[in-house]
Design a protein around this motif. Structure first.
Motif, PDB file in Angstrom:
ATOM      1  N   TYR A   1       0.901  -1.192   0.021  1.00  0.00           N
ATOM      2  CA  TYR A   1       0.027  -0.034  -0.026  1.00  0.00           C
ATOM      3  C   TYR A   1       0.841   1.229  -0.064  1.00  0.00           C
ATOM      4  CZ  TYR A   1      -3.135   3.650   1.545  1.00  0.00           C
ATOM      5  OH  TYR A   1      -3.785   4.889   1.854  1.00  0.00           O
ATOM      6  N   ILE A   2       0.966   2.008  -1.241  1.00  0.00           N
ATOM      7  CA  ILE A   2       1.976   3.014  -1.127  1.00  0.00           C
ATOM      8  C   ILE A   2       0.913   4.657  -1.507  1.00  0.00           C
ATOM      9  CG2 ILE A   2       3.247   4.350  -2.677  1.00  0.00           C
ATOM     10  CD1 ILE A   2       4.042   1.379  -4.009  1.00  0.00           C
ATOM     11  N   VAL A   3       1.433   5.539  -0.627  1.00  0.00           N
ATOM     12  CA  VAL A   3       0.731   6.507  -0.390  1.00  0.00           C
ATOM     13  C   VAL A   3       1.571   7.792  -1.044  1.00  0.00           C
ATOM     14  CG1 VAL A   3      -0.062   8.546   1.236  1.00  0.00           C
ATOM     15  CG2 VAL A   3      -0.506   6.025   1.679  1.00  0.00           C
ATOM     16  N   VAL A   4       0.938   8.396  -2.040  1.00  0.00           N
ATOM     17  CA  VAL A   4       1.586   9.577  -2.606  1.00  0.00           C
ATOM     18  C   VAL A   4       0.705  11.006  -2.088  1.00  0.00           C
ATOM     19  CG1 VAL A   4       2.245  10.937  -4.742  1.00  0.00           C
ATOM     20  CG2 VAL A   4       2.099   8.146  -4.780  1.00  0.00           C
ATOM     21  N   LEU A   5       1.600  11.684  -1.135  1.00  0.00           N
ATOM     22  CA  LEU A   5       0.730  12.785  -0.456  1.00  0.00           C
ATOM     23  C   LEU A   5       1.086  14.194  -1.580  1.00  0.00           C
ATOM     24  CD1 LEU A   5       2.733  11.763   2.681  1.00  0.00           C
ATOM     25  CD2 LEU A   5       0.263  12.140   2.534  1.00  0.00           C
ATOM     26  N   THR A   6      -0.043  14.736  -1.843  1.00  0.00           N
ATOM     27  CA  THR A   6      -0.031  15.837  -2.739  1.00  0.00           C
ATOM     28  C   THR A   6      -0.583  16.907  -1.844  1.00  0.00           C
ATOM     29  OG1 THR A   6      -2.074  15.563  -3.797  1.00  0.00           O
ATOM     30  CG2 THR A   6      -0.484  14.396  -4.684  1.00  0.00           C
ATOM     31  N   ASP A   7      -0.418  18.252  -2.569  1.00  0.00           N
ATOM     32  CA  ASP A   7      -0.990  19.485  -1.909  1.00  0.00           C
ATOM     33  C   ASP A   7      -2.506  19.595  -2.159  1.00  0.00           C
ATOM     34  OD1 ASP A   7      -0.440  21.767  -0.533  1.00  0.00           O
ATOM     35  OD2 ASP A   7      -1.093  22.797  -2.196  1.00  0.00           O
TER      36      ASP A   7
ATOM     37  N   GLY B   1       0.675   3.941   4.892  1.00  0.00           N
ATOM     38  CA  GLY B   1       1.308   3.282   3.785  1.00  0.00           C
ATOM     39  C   GLY B   1       2.524   2.607   4.094  1.00  0.00           C
ATOM     40  N   ASP B   2       2.869   1.413   3.526  1.00  0.00           N
ATOM     41  CA  ASP B   2       4.289   0.808   3.521  1.00  0.00           C
ATOM     42  C   ASP B   2       5.275   1.703   3.014  1.00  0.00           C
ATOM     43  OD1 ASP B   2       3.151  -2.063   4.327  1.00  0.00           O
ATOM     44  OD2 ASP B   2       2.311  -1.768   2.182  1.00  0.00           O
ATOM     45  N   VAL B   3       4.967   2.625   2.273  1.00  0.00           N
ATOM     46  CA  VAL B   3       5.917   3.918   1.739  1.00  0.00           C
ATOM     47  C   VAL B   3       5.299   4.979   1.687  1.00  0.00           C
ATOM     48  CG1 VAL B   3       7.637   4.424  -0.168  1.00  0.00           C
ATOM     49  CG2 VAL B   3       7.302   1.906   0.257  1.00  0.00           C
ATOM     50  N   HIS B   4       5.625   6.116   1.921  1.00  0.00           N
ATOM     51  CA  HIS B   4       5.078   7.473   1.946  1.00  0.00           C
ATOM     52  C   HIS B   4       6.060   8.271   0.939  1.00  0.00           C
ATOM     53  CE1 HIS B   4       2.986   6.063   5.568  1.00  0.00           C
ATOM     54  NE2 HIS B   4       2.042   6.716   5.078  1.00  0.00           N
TER      55      HIS B   4
ATOM     56  N   GLN C   1       5.039  21.583   8.477  1.00  0.00           N
ATOM     57  CA  GLN C   1       3.854  20.844   7.837  1.00  0.00           C
ATOM     58  C   GLN C   1       4.270  20.767   6.243  1.00  0.00           C
ATOM     59  OE1 GLN C   1       0.234  22.513   9.280  1.00  0.00           O
ATOM     60  NE2 GLN C   1       0.049  21.079  10.471  1.00  0.00           N
ATOM     61  N   ARG C   2       5.417  21.054   5.691  1.00  0.00           N
ATOM     62  CA  ARG C   2       5.794  20.923   4.562  1.00  0.00           C
ATOM     63  C   ARG C   2       6.484  19.738   4.343  1.00  0.00           C
ATOM     64  NH1 ARG C   2       2.590  24.138   1.012  1.00  0.00           N
ATOM     65  NH2 ARG C   2       2.005  26.014   1.978  1.00  0.00           N
ATOM     66  N   ALA C   3       6.276  19.131   2.955  1.00  0.00           N
ATOM     67  CA  ALA C   3       7.008  17.915   2.634  1.00  0.00           C
ATOM     68  C   ALA C   3       8.321  17.774   3.034  1.00  0.00           C
ATOM     69  CB  ALA C   3       6.903  17.599   1.184  1.00  0.00           C
ATOM     70  N   GLU C   4       9.161  18.681   2.597  1.00  0.00           N
ATOM     71  CA  GLU C   4      10.842  18.573   3.107  1.00  0.00           C
ATOM     72  C   GLU C   4      10.937  18.525   4.482  1.00  0.00           C
ATOM     73  OE1 GLU C   4       9.861  19.782  -1.068  1.00  0.00           O
ATOM     74  OE2 GLU C   4       9.155  20.494   0.872  1.00  0.00           O
TER      75      GLU C   4
ATOM     76  N   MET D   1       8.870  11.650   8.781  1.00  0.00           N
ATOM     77  CA  MET D   1       7.451  11.195   8.729  1.00  0.00           C
ATOM     78  C   MET D   1       7.075  10.560   7.436  1.00  0.00           C
ATOM     79  SD  MET D   1       5.664  11.943  11.604  1.00  0.00           S
ATOM     80  CE  MET D   1       3.979  12.491  10.988  1.00  0.00           C
ATOM     81  N   ILE D   2       8.007  11.222   6.298  1.00  0.00           N
ATOM     82  CA  ILE D   2       7.737  10.449   5.058  1.00  0.00           C
ATOM     83  C   ILE D   2       8.939   9.959   4.745  1.00  0.00           C
ATOM     84  CG2 ILE D   2       5.651  11.734   4.614  1.00  0.00           C
ATOM     85  CD1 ILE D   2       7.455  13.533   2.712  1.00  0.00           C
ATOM     86  N   ASP D   3       9.058   8.905   3.574  1.00  0.00           N
ATOM     87  CA  ASP D   3       9.963   8.409   2.987  1.00  0.00           C
ATOM     88  C   ASP D   3      11.010   9.284   1.862  1.00  0.00           C
ATOM     89  OD1 ASP D   3       9.820   5.764   4.599  1.00  0.00           O
ATOM     90  OD2 ASP D   3       8.115   5.751   3.305  1.00  0.00           O
ATOM     91  N   MET D   4      10.199   9.751   1.266  1.00  0.00           N
ATOM     92  CA  MET D   4      10.739  10.353   0.194  1.00  0.00           C
ATOM     93  C   MET D   4      10.136  11.756  -0.459  1.00  0.00           C
ATOM     94  SD  MET D   4      10.818   7.479  -2.665  1.00  0.00           S
ATOM     95  CE  MET D   4      10.941   6.202  -1.908  1.00  0.00           C
ATOM     96  N   VAL D   5      10.673  12.662  -1.022  1.00  0.00           N
ATOM     97  CA  VAL D   5      10.069  13.618  -1.865  1.00  0.00           C
ATOM     98  C   VAL D   5      10.444  13.674  -3.186  1.00  0.00           C
ATOM     99  CG1 VAL D   5       9.940  16.078  -1.961  1.00  0.00           C
ATOM    100  CG2 VAL D   5      10.013  15.309   0.439  1.00  0.00           C
ATOM    101  N   VAL D   6       9.452  13.462  -4.129  1.00  0.00           N
ATOM    102  CA  VAL D   6       9.854  13.192  -5.447  1.00  0.00           C
ATOM    103  C   VAL D   6       9.222  14.229  -6.502  1.00  0.00           C
ATOM    104  CG1 VAL D   6       9.775  11.572  -7.399  1.00  0.00           C
ATOM    105  CG2 VAL D   6      10.109  10.925  -5.067  1.00  0.00           C
TER     106      VAL D   6
END
Length: 303
Positions: A214-220, A234-237, A266-269, A276-281
Protein backbone atom coordinates in the motif's frame (compact mmCIF):
# COMPACT_ATOMS: atom_id res chain seq x y z
CA UNK A 1 -26.14 74.33 -35.42
CA UNK A 2 -25.23 72.99 -38.83
CA UNK A 3 -21.76 72.03 -37.59
CA UNK A 4 -23.24 70.32 -34.55
CA UNK A 5 -25.68 68.39 -36.69
CA UNK A 6 -22.86 67.37 -39.00
CA UNK A 7 -20.78 66.05 -36.06
CA UNK A 8 -23.76 64.12 -34.72
CA UNK A 9 -24.18 62.45 -38.10
CA UNK A 10 -20.64 61.05 -37.91
CA UNK A 11 -20.40 57.55 -36.47
CA UNK A 12 -18.96 57.42 -32.95
CA UNK A 13 -16.32 54.98 -31.78
CA UNK A 14 -18.89 52.43 -30.60
CA UNK A 15 -20.86 52.70 -33.84
CA UNK A 16 -17.76 52.31 -35.99
CA UNK A 17 -16.69 49.30 -33.96
CA UNK A 18 -20.11 47.73 -34.37
CA UNK A 19 -19.84 48.10 -38.19
CA UNK A 20 -16.30 46.66 -38.41
CA UNK A 21 -15.80 45.05 -41.78
CA UNK A 22 -19.13 46.36 -43.16
CA UNK A 23 -17.63 48.04 -46.25
CA UNK A 24 -15.42 44.99 -46.89
CA UNK A 25 -18.44 42.73 -46.73
CA UNK A 26 -20.14 44.80 -49.43
CA UNK A 27 -17.13 44.36 -51.72
CA UNK A 28 -16.59 40.65 -51.07
CA UNK A 29 -19.30 38.70 -49.21
CA UNK A 30 -17.88 36.59 -46.40
CA UNK A 31 -14.64 38.57 -46.06
CA UNK A 32 -15.83 39.97 -42.70
CA UNK A 33 -15.36 36.55 -41.13
CA UNK A 34 -11.76 36.49 -42.36
CA UNK A 35 -10.82 39.80 -40.77
CA UNK A 36 -12.87 39.42 -37.58
CA UNK A 37 -10.86 39.70 -34.39
CA UNK A 38 -9.81 36.33 -33.03
CA UNK A 39 -10.83 35.76 -29.45
CA UNK A 40 -8.25 34.06 -27.20
CA UNK A 41 -9.52 31.38 -24.81
CA UNK A 42 -9.88 32.65 -21.25
CA UNK A 43 -7.65 29.85 -19.94
CA UNK A 44 -4.82 30.14 -22.47
CA UNK A 45 -2.56 31.64 -19.80
CA UNK A 46 -2.19 30.43 -16.22
CA UNK A 47 -0.79 32.49 -13.35
CA UNK A 48 1.98 30.94 -11.26
CA UNK A 49 0.90 31.00 -7.59
CA UNK A 50 4.50 31.58 -6.49
CA UNK A 51 5.79 34.29 -8.80
CA UNK A 52 2.68 35.70 -10.46
CA UNK A 53 4.24 34.90 -13.85
CA UNK A 54 1.79 34.18 -16.68
CA UNK A 55 2.55 30.78 -18.18
CA UNK A 56 1.40 29.56 -21.58
CA UNK A 57 -1.03 26.74 -20.84
CA UNK A 58 0.31 24.20 -23.40
CA UNK A 59 3.81 24.69 -21.93
CA UNK A 60 2.44 24.12 -18.43
CA UNK A 61 0.65 20.96 -19.53
CA UNK A 62 3.85 19.67 -21.14
CA UNK A 63 5.63 20.28 -17.82
CA UNK A 64 2.97 18.19 -15.98
CA UNK A 65 1.58 21.35 -14.37
CA UNK A 66 4.84 22.23 -12.65
CA UNK A 67 5.67 25.92 -13.05
CA UNK A 68 9.17 27.22 -13.95
CA UNK A 69 9.59 28.17 -10.28
CA UNK A 70 9.03 24.52 -9.33
CA UNK A 71 5.53 24.94 -7.88
CA UNK A 72 3.52 21.73 -8.28
CA UNK A 73 0.02 22.85 -9.18
CA UNK A 74 -2.99 20.73 -8.28
CA UNK A 75 -4.24 18.46 -11.04
CA UNK A 76 -7.50 16.57 -11.52
CA UNK A 77 -8.32 12.89 -11.74
CA UNK A 78 -7.93 12.39 -15.49
CA UNK A 79 -4.64 14.30 -15.62
CA UNK A 80 -3.25 12.36 -12.68
CA UNK A 81 -4.24 8.99 -14.10
CA UNK A 82 -2.89 9.84 -17.55
CA UNK A 83 0.56 10.75 -16.25
CA UNK A 84 0.69 7.81 -13.83
CA UNK A 85 -0.24 4.82 -15.99
CA UNK A 86 1.87 3.51 -18.86
CA UNK A 87 0.95 5.24 -22.13
CA UNK A 88 -1.96 6.87 -20.28
CA UNK A 89 -3.94 3.62 -20.60
CA UNK A 90 -6.11 2.50 -17.70
CA UNK A 91 -9.46 0.97 -16.76
CA UNK A 92 -11.81 3.11 -14.71
CA UNK A 93 -13.62 1.26 -11.93
CA UNK A 94 -17.04 2.63 -11.01
CA UNK A 95 -17.47 4.03 -7.54
CA UNK A 96 -20.36 2.81 -5.33
CA UNK A 97 -23.46 5.00 -5.10
CA UNK A 98 -24.39 6.51 -1.71
CA UNK A 99 -27.11 8.80 -0.38
CA UNK A 100 -26.47 12.40 -1.40
CA UNK A 101 -27.73 14.07 1.78
CA UNK A 102 -28.14 11.47 4.53
CA UNK A 103 -28.41 14.03 7.35
CA UNK A 104 -30.49 16.66 5.50
CA UNK A 105 -27.77 19.11 6.44
CA UNK A 106 -29.00 22.74 6.78
CA UNK A 107 -26.80 25.26 5.00
CA UNK A 108 -26.93 28.54 3.06
CA UNK A 109 -26.70 26.40 -0.07
CA UNK A 110 -28.35 22.94 0.02
CA UNK A 111 -25.83 20.12 0.17
CA UNK A 112 -27.30 18.35 -2.91
CA UNK A 113 -26.76 21.57 -4.87
CA UNK A 114 -23.12 21.69 -3.75
CA UNK A 115 -22.68 18.11 -4.93
CA UNK A 116 -24.28 18.87 -8.30
CA UNK A 117 -21.98 21.86 -8.79
CA UNK A 118 -18.88 19.82 -7.87
CA UNK A 119 -19.88 16.98 -10.20
CA UNK A 120 -20.46 19.38 -13.06
CA UNK A 121 -17.13 21.15 -12.49
CA UNK A 122 -15.01 18.01 -12.16
CA UNK A 123 -16.90 15.39 -14.10
CA UNK A 124 -16.51 13.03 -11.13
CA UNK A 125 -19.14 11.47 -8.87
CA UNK A 126 -17.27 12.30 -5.67
CA UNK A 127 -13.85 13.29 -4.38
CA UNK A 128 -12.24 9.88 -5.08
CA UNK A 129 -11.90 7.87 -8.27
CA UNK A 130 -10.50 4.37 -8.92
CA UNK A 131 -8.56 2.99 -11.88
CA UNK A 132 -6.55 -0.11 -12.75
CA UNK A 133 -3.56 -0.31 -15.04
CA UNK A 134 0.19 -0.66 -15.28
CA UNK A 135 2.84 1.60 -13.76
CA UNK A 136 6.22 0.89 -15.32
CA UNK A 137 4.91 -2.55 -16.22
CA UNK A 138 3.57 -3.26 -12.72
CA UNK A 139 -0.16 -3.84 -12.26
CA UNK A 140 -1.79 -1.61 -9.64
CA UNK A 141 -5.13 -0.31 -8.40
CA UNK A 142 -4.89 3.47 -8.07
CA UNK A 143 -7.13 5.90 -6.21
CA UNK A 144 -6.96 9.63 -6.90
CA UNK A 145 -8.41 12.14 -4.48
CA UNK A 146 -9.46 15.37 -6.21
CA UNK A 147 -9.17 18.58 -4.18
CA UNK A 148 -11.34 20.36 -6.75
CA UNK A 149 -14.31 18.28 -5.55
CA UNK A 150 -15.37 20.06 -2.34
CA UNK A 151 -11.80 20.28 -1.13
CA UNK A 152 -11.23 16.54 -1.57
CA UNK A 153 -13.31 16.08 1.57
CA UNK A 154 -13.82 12.63 3.02
CA UNK A 155 -17.47 11.60 3.13
CA UNK A 156 -19.49 8.45 2.58
CA UNK A 157 -18.90 8.49 -1.17
CA UNK A 158 -15.14 8.73 -0.81
CA UNK A 159 -15.13 6.15 1.97
CA UNK A 160 -17.08 3.63 -0.09
CA UNK A 161 -14.78 4.28 -3.04
CA UNK A 162 -11.69 3.64 -0.92
CA UNK A 163 -13.14 0.40 0.46
CA UNK A 164 -14.02 -0.82 -3.03
CA UNK A 165 -10.53 0.04 -4.30
CA UNK A 166 -8.96 -1.95 -1.45
CA UNK A 167 -11.21 -4.90 -2.25
CA UNK A 168 -10.31 -4.64 -5.95
CA UNK A 169 -6.61 -4.72 -5.08
CA UNK A 170 -7.13 -7.88 -3.02
CA UNK A 171 -9.33 -9.51 -5.68
CA UNK A 172 -6.83 -8.79 -8.44
CA UNK A 173 -3.85 -9.54 -6.15
CA UNK A 174 -2.10 -6.26 -7.05
CA UNK A 175 -0.61 -3.31 -5.09
CA UNK A 176 -2.80 -0.45 -3.92
CA UNK A 177 -1.67 3.14 -4.62
CA UNK A 178 -3.41 6.33 -3.53
CA UNK A 179 -2.80 9.99 -4.36
CA UNK A 180 -4.17 12.00 -1.43
CA UNK A 181 -5.42 15.60 -1.55
CA UNK A 182 -7.92 16.72 1.05
CA UNK A 183 -8.94 19.36 3.54
CA UNK A 184 -10.34 16.66 5.85
CA UNK A 185 -13.76 15.26 6.70
CA UNK A 186 -16.92 16.56 4.99
CA UNK A 187 -18.87 18.61 7.52
CA UNK A 188 -22.19 18.15 5.72
CA UNK A 189 -22.09 14.46 6.66
CA UNK A 190 -21.10 14.93 10.30
CA UNK A 191 -20.33 11.73 12.21
CA UNK A 192 -20.90 9.66 9.07
CA UNK A 193 -17.83 11.30 7.52
CA UNK A 194 -15.72 10.64 10.63
CA UNK A 195 -16.72 6.97 10.50
CA UNK A 196 -14.91 6.69 7.17
CA UNK A 197 -11.58 7.04 8.98
CA UNK A 198 -12.23 3.73 10.74
CA UNK A 199 -13.75 2.05 7.68
CA UNK A 200 -10.79 2.88 5.45
CA UNK A 201 -8.39 1.62 8.12
CA UNK A 202 -10.25 -1.70 8.32
CA UNK A 203 -10.17 -1.99 4.52
CA UNK A 204 -6.40 -1.52 4.62
CA UNK A 205 -6.13 -4.39 7.09
CA UNK A 206 -7.47 -6.66 4.33
CA UNK A 207 -4.87 -5.36 1.88
CA UNK A 208 -2.05 -5.94 4.33
CA UNK A 209 -3.40 -9.35 5.36
CA UNK A 210 -3.15 -10.33 1.68
CA UNK A 211 0.50 -9.27 1.70
CA UNK A 212 -0.08 -6.51 -0.85
CA UNK A 213 1.84 -3.20 -0.86
CA UNK A 214 0.00 0.00 0.00
CA UNK A 215 1.75 3.12 -1.27
CA UNK A 216 0.66 6.66 -0.41
CA UNK A 217 1.56 9.63 -2.59
CA UNK A 218 0.86 12.81 -0.64
CA UNK A 219 -0.05 15.86 -2.73
CA UNK A 220 -1.00 19.41 -1.82
CA UNK A 221 -2.79 19.62 0.53
CA UNK A 222 -3.28 16.51 2.67
CA UNK A 223 -4.78 17.50 6.01
CA UNK A 224 -7.35 16.74 8.71
CA UNK A 225 -8.92 13.31 9.16
CA UNK A 226 -7.32 12.02 5.95
CA UNK A 227 -3.86 12.56 7.43
CA UNK A 228 -5.10 10.97 10.66
CA UNK A 229 -6.13 7.79 8.83
CA UNK A 230 -5.23 6.19 5.48
CA UNK A 231 -2.77 8.89 4.38
CA UNK A 232 -0.29 7.84 7.07
CA UNK A 233 -0.79 4.07 6.98
CA UNK A 234 1.22 3.27 3.88
CA UNK A 235 4.15 0.89 3.53
CA UNK A 236 5.89 3.72 1.67
CA UNK A 237 5.07 7.43 1.82
CA UNK A 238 6.05 9.63 -1.11
CA UNK A 239 5.30 13.35 -1.32
CA UNK A 240 5.41 15.97 -4.05
CA UNK A 241 7.69 18.94 -3.31
CA UNK A 242 6.43 21.65 -0.94
CA UNK A 243 3.03 20.02 -0.46
CA UNK A 244 1.19 20.78 2.78
CA UNK A 245 0.79 17.77 5.07
CA UNK A 246 -0.72 17.99 8.55
CA UNK A 247 -3.71 17.49 10.82
CA UNK A 248 -4.64 20.83 12.38
CA UNK A 249 -3.89 24.19 10.78
CA UNK A 250 -0.72 26.07 11.68
CA UNK A 251 -2.60 28.96 13.29
CA UNK A 252 -4.55 26.57 15.52
CA UNK A 253 -1.34 24.87 16.61
CA UNK A 254 0.45 28.15 17.30
CA UNK A 255 -2.46 29.47 19.34
CA UNK A 256 -2.59 26.20 21.31
CA UNK A 257 1.10 25.82 22.17
CA UNK A 258 1.77 29.58 22.16
CA UNK A 259 5.02 29.15 20.28
CA UNK A 260 6.19 30.17 16.83
CA UNK A 261 6.38 27.19 14.50
CA UNK A 262 9.61 26.33 12.62
CA UNK A 263 10.19 27.50 9.06
CA UNK A 264 8.59 25.14 6.55
CA UNK A 265 6.52 23.41 9.22
CA UNK A 266 4.03 20.89 7.73
CA UNK A 267 5.73 21.01 4.34
CA UNK A 268 6.92 17.81 2.66
CA UNK A 269 10.63 18.61 3.06
CA UNK A 270 10.23 19.29 6.79
CA UNK A 271 8.37 16.01 7.30
CA UNK A 272 11.05 14.13 5.37
CA UNK A 273 13.77 15.64 7.55
CA UNK A 274 11.87 14.55 10.68
CA UNK A 275 11.12 11.01 9.54
CA UNK A 276 7.40 11.34 8.83
CA UNK A 277 7.65 10.40 5.15
CA UNK A 278 10.10 8.37 3.07
CA UNK A 279 10.86 10.56 0.08
CA UNK A 280 10.02 13.78 -1.78
CA UNK A 281 9.83 13.27 -5.54
CA UNK A 282 9.37 15.74 -8.39
CA UNK A 283 6.28 15.00 -10.48
CA UNK A 284 8.31 14.30 -13.60
CA UNK A 285 10.13 11.49 -11.74
CA UNK A 286 7.15 10.17 -9.82
CA UNK A 287 6.03 7.49 -12.25
CA UNK A 288 9.53 6.00 -12.48
CA UNK A 289 9.94 6.07 -8.70
CA UNK A 290 6.58 4.40 -8.18
CA UNK A 291 7.59 1.71 -10.66
CA UNK A 292 10.83 1.09 -8.78
CA UNK A 293 9.04 0.85 -5.43
CA UNK A 294 6.40 -1.50 -6.83
CA UNK A 295 9.07 -3.66 -8.42
CA UNK A 296 11.05 -3.86 -5.17
CA UNK A 297 8.00 -4.65 -3.01
CA UNK A 298 6.75 -7.19 -5.53
CA UNK A 299 10.11 -8.96 -5.48
CA UNK A 300 10.09 -8.90 -1.67
CA UNK A 301 6.64 -10.50 -1.61
CA UNK A 302 7.69 -13.22 -4.07
CA UNK A 303 10.73 -14.03 -1.94
Amino acid sequence: MAMAEQRNDKPGRAQATGQRGGWLAKIAPGVRNLVAKRESPDNLWVKCPDTGEMIYRPDLEAALWVTPSGHHMRIGVQQRLSVTFDDGVYERIESPKVADDPLKFPDDKPYPDRLKAARKATGEQDSMAIAFGKIQGQDAVVVVQDFAFMGGSLGMGAGETFVKAAQEAVRRDVPFVIFTASGGARMQEGTLSLMQMARTTLALNEVKAAGLPYIVVLTDPTTGGVTASYAMLGDVHIAEPECLIGFAGQRVIQDTIREKLPEGFQRAEYLLEHGMIDMVVHRRDLKARLGSVLDYLGAAKAA
